[in-house]
Each structure stands twice: as structure tokens, then as C-alpha cells.
Design a protein around this motif. Structure first.
Motif, PDB file in Angstrom:
ATOM      1  N   LEU A  68     -29.083  80.263   0.216  1.00 55.65           N
ATOM      2  CA  LEU A  68     -29.396  81.360   1.084  1.00 55.65           C
ATOM      3  C   LEU A  68     -28.835  82.802   0.688  1.00 55.65           C
ATOM      4  O   LEU A  68     -29.976  83.731   0.746  1.00 55.65           O
ATOM      5  N   ILE A  69     -27.865  82.896  -0.084  1.00 57.37           N
ATOM      6  CA  ILE A  69     -27.300  84.316  -0.666  1.00 57.37           C
ATOM      7  C   ILE A  69     -28.520  84.784  -1.685  1.00 57.37           C
ATOM      8  O   ILE A  69     -28.932  85.973  -1.931  1.00 57.37           O
ATOM      9  N   GLU A  70     -28.721  83.824  -2.426  1.00 56.23           N
ATOM     10  CA  GLU A  70     -29.601  84.071  -3.666  1.00 56.23           C
ATOM     11  C   GLU A  70     -31.121  84.242  -2.992  1.00 56.23           C
ATOM     12  O   GLU A  70     -31.870  85.161  -3.559  1.00 56.23           O
ATOM     13  N   ILE A  71     -31.627  83.675  -2.223  1.00 58.52           N
ATOM     14  CA  ILE A  71     -32.698  83.866  -1.582  1.00 58.52           C
ATOM     15  C   ILE A  71     -32.944  85.064  -0.913  1.00 58.52           C
ATOM     16  O   ILE A  71     -33.920  85.901  -0.891  1.00 58.52           O
ATOM     17  N   GLN A  96     -45.014  90.545   5.767  1.00 55.68           N
ATOM     18  CA  GLN A  96     -44.371  91.445   4.753  1.00 55.68           C
ATOM     19  C   GLN A  96     -43.113  92.321   5.465  1.00 55.68           C
ATOM     20  O   GLN A  96     -43.322  93.469   5.411  1.00 55.68           O
ATOM     21  N   THR A  97     -42.309  91.603   6.153  1.00 51.58           N
ATOM     22  CA  THR A  97     -41.122  92.245   6.812  1.00 51.58           C
ATOM     23  C   THR A  97     -40.020  92.376   6.006  1.00 51.58           C
ATOM     24  O   THR A  97     -39.713  91.715   4.785  1.00 51.58           O
ATOM     25  N   ASP A  98     -38.955  93.117   6.640  1.00 50.80           N
ATOM     26  CA  ASP A  98     -37.679  93.173   5.967  1.00 50.80           C
ATOM     27  C   ASP A  98     -36.788  92.538   6.195  1.00 50.80           C
ATOM     28  O   ASP A  98     -35.526  92.757   6.382  1.00 50.80           O
ATOM     29  N   GLU A  99     -37.066  91.122   7.076  1.00 53.56           N
ATOM     30  CA  GLU A  99     -36.333  90.574   7.544  1.00 53.56           C
ATOM     31  C   GLU A  99     -35.322  89.478   6.239  1.00 53.56           C
ATOM     32  O   GLU A  99     -35.626  89.693   5.348  1.00 53.56           O
ATOM     33  N   LYS A 100     -34.086  89.039   7.002  1.00 55.69           N
ATOM     34  CA  LYS A 100     -33.418  88.139   6.079  1.00 55.69           C
ATOM     35  C   LYS A 100     -33.188  86.960   6.561  1.00 55.69           C
ATOM     36  O   LYS A 100     -33.520  86.573   7.811  1.00 55.69           O
ATOM     37  N   LEU A 101     -32.995  86.069   5.836  1.00 51.15           N
ATOM     38  CA  LEU A 101     -32.541  84.461   6.197  1.00 51.15           C
ATOM     39  C   LEU A 101     -31.168  84.361   6.895  1.00 51.15           C
ATOM     40  O   LEU A 101     -30.192  84.550   6.268  1.00 51.15           O
ATOM     41  N   LEU A 102     -30.957  83.970   8.146  1.00 42.42           N
ATOM     42  CA  LEU A 102     -29.622  83.756   8.910  1.00 42.42           C
ATOM     43  C   LEU A 102     -29.693  82.279   9.192  1.00 42.42           C
ATOM     44  O   LEU A 102     -30.300  81.919  10.265  1.00 42.42           O
ATOM     45  N   VAL A 103     -28.594  81.612   8.762  1.00 42.28           N
ATOM     46  CA  VAL A 103     -28.409  80.305   8.935  1.00 42.28           C
ATOM     47  C   VAL A 103     -26.902  79.946   9.076  1.00 42.28           C
ATOM     48  O   VAL A 103     -26.025  80.371   8.293  1.00 42.28           O
ATOM     49  N   HIS A 104     -26.672  79.394  10.170  1.00 37.81           N
ATOM     50  CA  HIS A 104     -25.244  79.291  10.432  1.00 37.81           C
ATOM     51  C   HIS A 104     -24.964  77.529  10.199  1.00 37.81           C
ATOM     52  O   HIS A 104     -25.555  76.484  10.387  1.00 37.81           O
ATOM     53  N   THR A 105     -24.308  77.469   8.888  1.00 38.57           N
ATOM     54  CA  THR A 105     -24.127  76.228   8.290  1.00 38.57           C
ATOM     55  C   THR A 105     -22.889  76.195   7.479  1.00 38.57           C
ATOM     56  O   THR A 105     -21.976  77.156   7.130  1.00 38.57           O
ATOM     57  N   GLY A 106     -22.180  74.928   7.423  1.00 35.50           N
ATOM     58  CA  GLY A 106     -20.753  75.032   6.898  1.00 35.50           C
ATOM     59  C   GLY A 106     -20.761  74.391   5.351  1.00 35.50           C
ATOM     60  O   GLY A 106     -20.076  74.164   4.690  1.00 35.50           O
ATOM     61  N   ASP A 107     -22.296  74.193   5.092  1.00 33.53           N
ATOM     62  CA  ASP A 107     -22.727  73.606   3.608  1.00 33.53           C
ATOM     63  C   ASP A 107     -22.359  74.768   2.687  1.00 33.53           C
ATOM     64  O   ASP A 107     -23.245  75.730   2.766  1.00 33.53           O
ATOM     65  N   GLU A 108     -21.484  74.908   1.753  1.00 33.44           N
ATOM     66  CA  GLU A 108     -21.311  75.552   0.805  1.00 33.44           C
ATOM     67  C   GLU A 108     -22.395  75.920  -0.351  1.00 33.44           C
ATOM     68  O   GLU A 108     -22.841  77.180  -0.335  1.00 33.44           O
ATOM     69  N   GLU A 109     -23.130  74.838  -0.530  1.00 31.34           N
ATOM     70  CA  GLU A 109     -24.139  74.852  -1.564  1.00 31.34           C
ATOM     71  C   GLU A 109     -25.348  75.674  -0.866  1.00 31.34           C
ATOM     72  O   GLU A 109     -26.033  76.279  -1.426  1.00 31.34           O
ATOM     73  N   LEU A 110     -25.666  75.004   0.329  1.00 34.67           N
ATOM     74  CA  LEU A 110     -26.729  75.802   1.233  1.00 34.67           C
ATOM     75  C   LEU A 110     -26.557  77.273   1.331  1.00 34.67           C
ATOM     76  O   LEU A 110     -27.444  78.086   1.235  1.00 34.67           O
ATOM     77  N   LYS A 111     -25.354  77.867   1.508  1.00 29.85           N
ATOM     78  CA  LYS A 111     -24.831  78.985   1.656  1.00 29.85           C
ATOM     79  C   LYS A 111     -25.131  79.845   0.299  1.00 29.85           C
ATOM     80  O   LYS A 111     -25.662  80.912   0.305  1.00 29.85           O
ATOM     81  N   GLN A 112     -24.871  79.502  -0.830  1.00 27.75           N
ATOM     82  CA  GLN A 112     -25.210  80.059  -1.906  1.00 27.75           C
ATOM     83  C   GLN A 112     -26.499  80.323  -2.195  1.00 27.75           C
ATOM     84  O   GLN A 112     -27.005  81.269  -2.485  1.00 27.75           O
ATOM     85  N   LEU A 134     -33.287  87.704  -3.520  1.00 25.49           N
ATOM     86  CA  LEU A 134     -34.501  88.030  -3.949  1.00 25.49           C
ATOM     87  C   LEU A 134     -35.643  88.463  -3.051  1.00 25.49           C
ATOM     88  O   LEU A 134     -36.433  89.259  -3.556  1.00 25.49           O
ATOM     89  N   LEU A 135     -35.317  88.426  -1.735  1.00 25.12           N
ATOM     90  CA  LEU A 135     -36.367  88.837  -0.770  1.00 25.12           C
ATOM     91  C   LEU A 135     -35.889  90.605  -0.721  1.00 25.12           C
ATOM     92  O   LEU A 135     -36.940  91.130  -0.699  1.00 25.12           O
ATOM     93  N   GLU A 136     -34.703  90.705  -0.906  1.00 23.66           N
ATOM     94  CA  GLU A 136     -34.465  92.331  -0.847  1.00 23.66           C
ATOM     95  C   GLU A 136     -34.893  92.907  -1.980  1.00 23.66           C
ATOM     96  O   GLU A 136     -35.671  94.014  -1.973  1.00 23.66           O
ATOM     97  N   HIS A 137     -34.859  92.229  -3.198  1.00 24.19           N
ATOM     98  CA  HIS A 137     -35.544  92.716  -4.581  1.00 24.19           C
ATOM     99  C   HIS A 137     -37.237  92.746  -4.327  1.00 24.19           C
ATOM    100  O   HIS A 137     -37.562  93.969  -4.744  1.00 24.19           O
ATOM    101  N   ASN A 138     -37.672  91.808  -3.712  1.00 24.12           N
ATOM    102  CA  ASN A 138     -39.224  91.828  -3.257  1.00 24.12           C
ATOM    103  C   ASN A 138     -39.636  92.900  -2.443  1.00 24.12           C
ATOM    104  O   ASN A 138     -40.374  93.554  -2.740  1.00 24.12           O
TER     105      ASN A 138
END
Length: 311
Positions: free
Chosen positions: A62-65, A44-60, A68-72
Motif C-alpha cells: 500500500l505504501i508503494e502504491i 483522476q483524483t488525488d486520493e490515496k489508498l487507506l486500508v486498516h490491516t495488520g498484514d505487514e506485507e500488505l502495508k508495504q 506511485l499514485l502521488e508520483h502520477n
């Protein structure tokens, strides 16, 4: 021709190697995402997912995840705050109910165990029992009203309200109390009638709570004021006094459930701590806002803002 085939083979090998690395990176990224999400949820930490990737779909994704984490995390913080507030509220309610009920039982025992007491003495004790019983019923009513307001169960039909009339009626109800306590009363009402979108009964209770609060906690200044004013959009009611005021530390807390001035349970600041919370909920239920501005021993002002009606 041999050179051509050799170049094709090298090209295919390079493509396969590239695709292998891409799949490897994707697998590594998804493994990281899975493990990190599990860690965030379990701890139950307040961390975020940080991934270095060039995949635009994966970036989107991650943004939505992360959204969702921030909302939770906000929901959890709100829940924890509410739970702590409820525990404190129940503890304080238990205290505030237990004290007068204990006194009531004490008076009743005196009456029952001393039949030789005179009628006058018995009547005096019963009057004290009545006062304490009314005190308990008032607290229960406030708690019930707050519960209904916060659950959305209490309906407040909004109509056009004559704010001059509301202010005059409520300040007059305190005339005898203010005179007896030696208050100087400053009333400022515009000559033009001000109309607002509100609920007459709710506004009466709001003003009653604020005026009572000013008398109880601002009494040292011996001045109480009521000002009605407006701009193009809103009507404002200022209830002010020149008492000890409210420090910066307490400004953000006075509207919380069961909070009493200086967070004290002693007789100098006795009160249920529900009055201002109910006041804030009623004002918000009418689509308005309430503000506090305080400079101790200079001026403490509660301002109610509601929508103005010009027709």
C-alpha cells in the motif's frame, strides 16, 4: 481421551474460523483496493489508498502504491500546467507575430499601390518594414532558443570566466542608452578579479536580458545598478533599479514562458515574455540560480548566482 479429541476438534474449528476471517478480510481489502484504484484512475483524483490491516506485507504494498499514485498525480499536474502554459504561449506568439506582420503587409501595400510616392517616402516605409521584420525574426529566434534549452539540445560548455570582465563589457554596451535616458548608473566591482564556472556567451546574454529588462521596466526610477560580489562558494551579480518594481503577485510568474509584467499585452508593457524565461534556463544550464527581490519604487534586484572558481 474423549475430552482431548473434543478440545482438538474445537481448536481446529477455531483455527479454520480464524483463517476464514483472515481470507475474508484479505478478499475485502483487495476488492476495496481494486475498486478504489479504478475510481482514482478513472476520475483522476488525488486520493490515496487507506486500508486498516495488520498484514505487514500488505502495508508495504500500500505504501508503494500510494507513492506511485502521488508520483502520477504530480506528473499529471505538471503536464496540465505545461499544457496550459503551451496553449497560452502559442496564443501569445500568434498575437506577437501577427501584429508586426500585419504592419509589414500594410506598408508593402502602400508602396505597391502608390507608385507616385517619392523615393524618400518609399525609403522611410521600407525602413519601417525592416524594423518590423527584424522584430519578427528576433521573436522566432527567442522561441527557437527556448525550445532548444528546454529540450536539452543546446550545449553550453563551461569554463573559467572572468566575471569582472563580463560585467564591465555588458554595462558598457548600454552606456549610450543609459546616458540618453538620463539614468544614474551605479557600478560596484571588487578590485580582486572574480572567476566563476560558466559560459561567456550565455553570461553575456543573461546580463543583456537583465539590463534591458531593468531599463524597460525600471526606467521610472532613473537609477540602474550592477554589483559583483562573492562568498566562499559562489559569485553573485546583482542587477537592480528603483522603478515600479514587481508585486508579490507577479514574483513567481516573471520567469514563466510568455509572461509579461502585469500579464499585459498593451504597449506600455510590450515584450515577447521570453527574455526572462531564457535567462533563467541559461543560468540553470550553467549550474546556477537566479533570484528576484523587489520593493516597488525602492529597489528591485535580479541576482544571478554561479559557482565560484578560486584557482
Amino acid at each position: 481421551m474423549v475430552i482431548f479429541f473434543l478440545m482438538v476438534i474445537i481448536g481446529l474449528a477455531a483455527l479454520n474460523f480464524y483463517q476464514y476471517n483472515v481470507r475474508k478480510n484479505e478478499k475485502r481489502n483487495f476488492t476495496y483496493i481494486h475498486r478504489k484504484l479504478k475510481q482514482i484512475i478513472d476520475n483522476q483524483t488525488d486520493e490515496k489508498l487507506l486500508v486498516h490491516t495488520g498484514d505487514e506485507e500488505l502495508k508495504q504494498i500500500l505504501i508503494e502504491i500510494n507513492r506511485l499514485l502521488e508520483h502520477n498525480q504530480k506528473m499529471m499536474a505538471s503536464y496540465n500546467k505545461m499544457e496550459a502554459s503551451m496553449r497560452k504561449m502559442l496564443s501569445n506568439i500568434s498575437h506577437d507575430l501577427k501584429t508586426p506582420l500585419t504592419v509589414v503587409l500594410g506598408y508593402i501595400e502602400i508602396v505597391l499601390n502608390n507608385p507616385n510616392r517619392t523615393n524618400e517616402e518609399t525609403k522611410e516605409l521600407l525602413q519601417k518594414v525592416n524594423v518590423k521584420t527584424v522584430e519578427v525574426l528576433d521573436l522566432i529566434k527567442k522561441f527557437f532558443d527556448l525550445a532548444r534549452l528546454e529540450s536539452g539540445d543546446k550545449d553550453l560548455p563551461l569554463t573559467r570566466v572572468n566575471m569582472n570582465e563580463v560585467c564591465q563589457k555588458n554595462i558598457l554596451q548600454f552606456y549610450e542608452v543609459l546616458s540618453a535616458k538620463g539614468f544614474d548608473v551605479v557600478i560596484e566591482l571588487p578590485e580582486t578579479i572574480q572567476y566563476a564556472l560558466g559560459n561567456g556567451e550565455a553570461l553575456d546574454r543573461v546580463l543583456n536580458n537583465l539590463l534591458s529588462n531593468a531599463i524597460q521596466y525600471g526606467g521610472e526610477g532613473k537609477v540602474l545598478g550592477l554589483t559583483l560580489r562573492s562568498d566562499e562558494q559562489y559569485v553573485f551579480i546583482d542587477i537592480w533599479d528603483k522603478g515600479k518594481g514587481i508585486s508579490e503577485l507577479h514574483k513567481d510568474l516573471v520567469f514563466e514562458r510568455m509572461y509579461t509584467l502585469e500579464d499585459s499585452r498593451n504597449k506600455s508593457y510590450q515584450g515577447s515574455g521570453l527574455g526572462l524565461t531564457i535567462t533563467k534556463r541559461l543560468v540553470e544550464k550553467m549550474g546556477g540560480h537566479i533570484f528576484l527581490n523587489s520593493k516597488p519604487y525602492e529597489k528591485t534586484t535580479f541576482t544571478v548566482q554561479v559557482k565560484r572558481i578560486t584557482y
